[in-house]
Write a protein that holds these residues in place. Structure first.
Motif, PDB file in Angstrom:
ATOM      1  N   ALA A  51      13.517   4.645  37.077  1.00  0.00           N
ATOM      2  CA  ALA A  51      14.058   3.762  38.103  1.00  0.00           C
ATOM      3  C   ALA A  51      15.485   3.327  37.762  1.00  0.00           C
ATOM      4  CB  ALA A  51      13.155   2.541  38.259  1.00  0.00           C
ATOM      5  N   GLU A  52      15.699   2.950  36.521  1.00  0.00           N
ATOM      6  CA  GLU A  52      17.040   2.551  36.099  1.00  0.00           C
ATOM      7  C   GLU A  52      18.027   3.692  36.278  1.00  0.00           C
ATOM      8  OE1 GLU A  52      18.934   0.121  32.371  1.00  0.00           O
ATOM      9  OE2 GLU A  52      17.614   1.801  31.880  1.00  0.00           O
ATOM     10  N   ALA A  53      17.622   4.900  35.888  1.00  0.00           N
ATOM     11  CA  ALA A  53      18.506   6.053  36.007  1.00  0.00           C
ATOM     12  C   ALA A  53      18.812   6.381  37.460  1.00  0.00           C
ATOM     13  CB  ALA A  53      17.871   7.267  35.314  1.00  0.00           C
ATOM     14  N   ALA A  54      17.868   6.064  38.355  1.00  0.00           N
ATOM     15  CA  ALA A  54      18.051   6.347  39.780  1.00  0.00           C
ATOM     16  C   ALA A  54      18.886   5.298  40.492  1.00  0.00           C
ATOM     17  CB  ALA A  54      16.691   6.474  40.457  1.00  0.00           C
ATOM     18  N   GLY A  55      19.233   4.207  39.788  1.00  0.00           N
ATOM     19  CA  GLY A  55      20.104   3.205  40.371  1.00  0.00           C
ATOM     20  C   GLY A  55      19.455   1.888  40.719  1.00  0.00           C
ATOM     21  N   ALA A  56      18.224   1.647  40.271  1.00  0.00           N
ATOM     22  CA  ALA A  56      17.572   0.374  40.553  1.00  0.00           C
ATOM     23  C   ALA A  56      18.358  -0.781  39.937  1.00  0.00           C
ATOM     24  CB  ALA A  56      16.145   0.377  40.022  1.00  0.00           C
ATOM     25  N   ASP A  57      18.466  -1.879  40.675  1.00  0.00           N
ATOM     26  CA  ASP A  57      19.187  -3.059  40.193  1.00  0.00           C
ATOM     27  C   ASP A  57      18.298  -3.970  39.359  1.00  0.00           C
ATOM     28  OD1 ASP A  57      21.882  -2.843  41.614  1.00  0.00           O
ATOM     29  OD2 ASP A  57      20.460  -2.556  43.258  1.00  0.00           O
ATOM     30  N   ALA A  58      16.999  -3.817  39.455  1.00  0.00           N
ATOM     31  CA  ALA A  58      16.027  -4.538  38.634  1.00  0.00           C
ATOM     32  C   ALA A  58      14.721  -3.771  38.696  1.00  0.00           C
ATOM     33  CB  ALA A  58      15.826  -5.971  39.119  1.00  0.00           C
ATOM     34  N   VAL A  59      13.879  -3.989  37.699  1.00  0.00           N
ATOM     35  CA  VAL A  59      12.595  -3.299  37.622  1.00  0.00           C
ATOM     36  C   VAL A  59      11.474  -4.323  37.503  1.00  0.00           C
ATOM     37  CG1 VAL A  59      11.151  -1.772  36.215  1.00  0.00           C
ATOM     38  CG2 VAL A  59      13.543  -1.185  36.623  1.00  0.00           C
ATOM     39  N   ILE A  60      10.438  -4.155  38.308  1.00  0.00           N
ATOM     40  CA  ILE A  60       9.245  -4.993  38.204  1.00  0.00           C
ATOM     41  C   ILE A  60       8.303  -4.373  37.187  1.00  0.00           C
ATOM     42  CG2 ILE A  60       7.195  -5.844  39.408  1.00  0.00           C
ATOM     43  CD1 ILE A  60       8.910  -5.826  41.977  1.00  0.00           C
ATOM     44  N   ALA A  61       7.924  -5.152  36.178  1.00  0.00           N
ATOM     45  CA  ALA A  61       6.900  -4.736  35.221  1.00  0.00           C
ATOM     46  C   ALA A  61       5.559  -5.192  35.774  1.00  0.00           C
ATOM     47  CB  ALA A  61       7.158  -5.368  33.858  1.00  0.00           C
ATOM     48  N   GLN A  62       4.776  -4.264  36.311  1.00  0.00           N
ATOM     49  CA  GLN A  62       3.499  -4.610  36.937  1.00  0.00           C
ATOM     50  C   GLN A  62       2.370  -4.459  35.918  1.00  0.00           C
ATOM     51  OE1 GLN A  62       1.589  -1.960  39.693  1.00  0.00           O
ATOM     52  NE2 GLN A  62       0.989  -3.627  41.054  1.00  0.00           N
ATOM     53  N   GLY A  63       1.866  -5.606  35.461  1.00  0.00           N
ATOM     54  CA  GLY A  63       0.773  -5.587  34.507  1.00  0.00           C
ATOM     55  C   GLY A  63      -0.552  -5.253  35.153  1.00  0.00           C
ATOM     56  N   ALA A  64      -1.507  -4.861  34.330  1.00  0.00           N
ATOM     57  CA  ALA A  64      -2.824  -4.465  34.818  1.00  0.00           C
ATOM     58  C   ALA A  64      -3.578  -5.611  35.465  1.00  0.00           C
ATOM     59  CB  ALA A  64      -3.643  -3.892  33.662  1.00  0.00           C
ATOM     60  N   GLU A  65      -3.170  -6.856  35.202  1.00  0.00           N
ATOM     61  CA  GLU A  65      -3.850  -8.025  35.757  1.00  0.00           C
ATOM     62  C   GLU A  65      -3.573  -8.214  37.252  1.00  0.00           C
ATOM     63  OE1 GLU A  65      -2.135  -9.091  31.616  1.00  0.00           O
ATOM     64  OE2 GLU A  65      -1.532  -7.974  33.417  1.00  0.00           O
ATOM     65  N   ALA A  66      -2.545  -7.539  37.776  1.00  0.00           N
ATOM     66  CA  ALA A  66      -2.057  -7.800  39.126  1.00  0.00           C
ATOM     67  C   ALA A  66      -3.085  -7.451  40.187  1.00  0.00           C
ATOM     68  CB  ALA A  66      -0.770  -7.013  39.373  1.00  0.00           C
ATOM     69  N   GLY A  67      -3.089  -8.244  41.250  1.00  0.00           N
ATOM     70  CA  GLY A  67      -3.906  -7.922  42.409  1.00  0.00           C
ATOM     71  C   GLY A  67      -3.224  -6.882  43.277  1.00  0.00           C
ATOM     72  N   GLY A  68      -3.992  -6.274  44.175  1.00  0.00           N
ATOM     73  CA  GLY A  68      -3.437  -5.278  45.077  1.00  0.00           C
ATOM     74  C   GLY A  68      -3.249  -3.932  44.408  1.00  0.00           C
TER      75      GLY A  68
END
Length: 353
Positions: free
Chosen positions: A166-183
């Motif tokens: 994502a960073e290499a593709a130009g993302a301005d920030a990255v969400i770290a989605q932990g296993a605890e997350a809903g959805g």
């Protein structure tokens, strides 16, 4: 490494926030009223536009701007290749759902999702301050369009390899989605989702130590303690979904809201029962029906479950409802979203050095 407070302040300055809290852009629970309330509380509102038409995307953005001059994000899923059709697997899924009722619809040949290119055009036309992706990356041409229009891009990641891509593709920030997350899990490769269940507090420092763009922590964060911990571990902001589900602006089905209040962490399960993609929600008859029977691939399973999900909503029936929930669900409060946003940040600030 800069301090947690400094990182949060820098993130807020760049993304136009007063507090480093983002409302998760939940496709099934992100009405305009919720996004407006979160933004007016100092955070970032959001909408999950997966199933929205271009007109609906435009209307959501217009409605938001009528209620707030704050920041918001529009989220889309990176598209998958067409699903591999398997008649026997589809029939098994259909039979399992027929027992729950009502009868699933015929699948036919599709299309099974809205026109993605038209959705992207609508997002560019709406010109949100931020766009976000889950399940993968934007195409380079679209990233160039975003940059030309001054739109920031946030990309969801479940591993360091995804975050680096994502960073290499130009993302301005990255969400770290932990296993605890809903959805839904945001794994770039659907089949890898079960193998990429990294807890948030293992994932955040791994990404923060390796990336030059800000990291946004998501998954299981329900109060000021979680926010302060995530920032201390290297995040610059947090994204909350389940924490906002019981807010009055979300207008959640009463059975779903009550289910959240009663749900222990072990009462949530990872399932492909509702869409064919791995997701965390409250265990019920629908999730149990697909413990032994494999779901059809996404988005075919989503089409098959449409009548069941609609009827469960009308009947306020949690036993068949797509009730997404993170592991901290019982900590969600029925509190106005703006008040909740401000309170959570005040709690976190009191804990940060």
């Amino acid at each position: 490494m800069s301090s947690a407070r400094t990182r949060a302040q820098q993130f807020c300055a760049r993304f136009g926030l007063r507090v480093p809290i983002l409302q998760a852009p939940m496709a099934s629970a992100s009405p305009v009223a919720l996004g407006v309330a979160v933004a007016n509380g100092g955070g970032m509102g959001g909408v999950g536009a997966l199933q929205m038409s271009p007109a609906e995307i435009a209307a959501w953005a217009q409605g938001f701007r009528a209620g707030s001059n704050g920041a918001f994000q529009v989220n889309l899923w990176a598209p998958d290749p067409p699903p591999v059709r398997d008649a026997a697997r589809e029939e098994a899924a259909r039979a399992a759902l027929a027992k729950l009722g009502p009868e699933p619809p015929p699948l036919g040949d599709g299309p099974f999702l809205p026109d993605f290119a038209a959705q992207c055009d609508a997002v560019l036309e709406a010109r949100p301050p931020v766009v976000s992706t889950i399940m993968g990356l934007w195409e380079p041409e679209f990233v160039a369009e975003l940059k030309a229009r001054g739109i920031l891009w946030i990309c969801n990641a479940t591993t360091l390899a995804e975050a680096r891509a994502a960073e290499a593709a130009g993302a301005d920030a990255v969400i770290a989605q932990g296993a605890e997350a809903g959805g839904h899990r945001g794994s770039f490769t659907p089949e890898a989702a079960e193998a990429q269940l990294i807890g948030l507090f293992a994932l955040v420092p791994r990404l923060a130590d390796a990336l030059s763009v800000p990291v946004i922590a998501a998954g299981g964060i329900m109060d000021g303690r979680g926010i302060a911990a995530a920032l201390t571990l290297g995040a610059s902001a947090v994204q909350l979904g389940t924490a906002y589900l019981r807010c009055p602006e979300t207008a959640l089905a009463p059975a779903w809201a009550d289910g959240l209040a009663a749900a222990a962490p072990e009462d949530t399960v990872l399932t492909r029962a509702f869409s064919g993609r791995l997701a965390r929600g409250i265990a019920n008859d629908a999730t149990r029906a697909f413990e032994a029977v494999p779901a059809a691939p996404y988005p075919l399973q989503r089409v098959l479950t449409t009548p069941m999900r609609a009827e469960a909503g009308r009947a306020n029936d949690l036993s068949r409802m797509q009730a997404w929930a993170g592991q901290g669900a019982a900590m969600a409060r029925a509190e106005p979203a703006a008040d909740l946003t401000r309170r959570l940040w005040a709690e976190a600030e009191a804990l940060l050095p």
